[in-house]
Design an enzyme around this catalytic site. Structure first.
Site, mmCIF file in Angstrom:
data_model
loop_
_atom_site.group_PDB
_atom_site.id
_atom_site.type_symbol
_atom_site.label_atom_id
_atom_site.label_comp_id
_atom_site.label_asym_id
_atom_site.label_seq_id
_atom_site.Cartn_x
_atom_site.Cartn_y
_atom_site.Cartn_z
ATOM 1 N N VAL A 69 0.508 -1.159 -0.146
ATOM 2 C CA VAL A 69 0.348 0.212 0.561
ATOM 3 C C VAL A 69 0.475 1.243 0.405
ATOM 4 C CG1 VAL A 69 -1.668 -1.216 0.730
ATOM 5 C CG2 VAL A 69 -0.033 -0.049 2.871
ATOM 6 N N LYS A 70 2.373 0.983 0.895
ATOM 7 C CA LYS A 70 2.969 2.146 0.503
ATOM 8 C C LYS A 70 2.209 3.316 1.205
ATOM 9 C CE LYS A 70 5.784 0.206 -3.607
ATOM 10 N NZ LYS A 70 4.537 -0.434 -4.300
ATOM 11 N N ARG A 71 1.998 3.504 1.898
ATOM 12 C CA ARG A 71 1.056 4.485 2.943
ATOM 13 C C ARG A 71 2.228 6.035 3.483
ATOM 14 N NH1 ARG A 71 -2.657 3.366 -0.395
ATOM 15 N NH2 ARG A 71 -4.779 3.000 0.198
#
Length: 276
Positions: free
Chosen positions: A96-98
């Site tokens: 998700v690379k949040r």
């Protein structure tokens, strides 16, 4: 006491090998499988792939954005993929690379790392470029729930090089990320829960990973150019903690489940021969 992610990952890799199989429902792949590029095609593609892959690998890595692109129906499919992979015995690393600050980061953490969330995975990817310390809500909740967090350090995309190799007080920005992750993993046995993302196509010698004491996700393996023989020179003594990630290199062999299964077994065997 909740078992830590590092221990769960070590056990999964010992049983199934280090390959991390991506479930990336790119429109091009859906078309290659003769599927429509709508939510129905997404569902057929993602569940077929997960049902085949998740029984043979330690980690399944769905790419969240490619599900989100289909709106609520895509998120519903992602929830089913997470559950399907888990039932097959694989750990789920949700890509998700949040990365955010304060209450927003805390909300992301609850969505992907919180008990009872339908999107809760065993681990997620996060971006540290609002500051490593801003990720604290994710680290804290992951620790409470026995989940993991993989922080982007030295990625495989060429656009990241200028930022990630920039000087940060006598070391590169990427090295500072690795060092901050290592500090969080200090003393963890058998392995810490804070991993880093280091592309398999990068040059050897850029990073000192010796003190990380955490897992390393290595995208760029397979279709993006890195082979199994490239991993040892790049990761050295940290090789036992590396998860080489392949998505398109496996998924292109569908839609025939037998061909897809043969591809994942062949790739897993190649990695086992080179890395063990």
């Amino acid at each position: 006491m909740v078992e830590g992610f590092g221990a769960r990952l070590r056990r999964a890799v010992a049983a199934r090998g280090p390959l991390c199989a991506g479930v990336d429902p790119h429109p091009q792949l859906l078309r290659a499988w003769d599927l429509p590029t709508d939510a129905g095609g997404l569902e057929t593609f993602a569940l077929t792939a997960t049902e085949v892959l998740a029984g043979h690998v330690a980690v399944v890595k769905p790419q969240s954005a490619l599900f989100e692109a289909h709106g609520a129906k895509g998120i519903a499919v992602l929830e089913r993929v997470i559950e399907c992979a888990r039932q097959a015995g694989a750990l789920v690393l949700l890509d998700v690379k949040r990365g955010d600050i304060g209450s927003t980061m805390a909300a992301y953490a609850r969505a992907y790392l919180g008990e009872g969330s339908p999107l809760a995975a065993d681990a997620i990817t996060v971006s540290p470029y609002l500051g490593f310390g801003a990720l604290e809500p994710a680290f804290a909740l992951a620790g409470e729930t026995g989940r993991g967090v993989f922080v982007l350090a030295r990625t495989s995309n060429p656009e990241g090089e200028g930022l990630q190799r920039a000087d940060s007080g006598g070391r590169t920005v990427a090295q500072s990320v690795v060092d901050d992750a290592a500090a969080r993993n200090a003393g963890a046995v058998p392995l810490g829960a804070v991993g880093v993302v280091v592309g398999a196509t990068n040059r050897p010698g850029e990073l000192d990973l010796a003190g990380l004491n955490g897992p390393i996700l290595a995208p760029g393996f397979g279709e993006q150019g890195a082979g199994a023989e490239d991993l040892a020179p790049l990761f050295g003594d940290s090789l036992p903690d590396v998860l080489p990630a392949s998505a398109r290199g496996l998924l292109k062999h569908g839609p025939d489940p037998a061909a897809l299964r043969a591809a994942v077994l062949r790739t897993a065997d190649e990695l086992n021969r080179v890395l063990t």
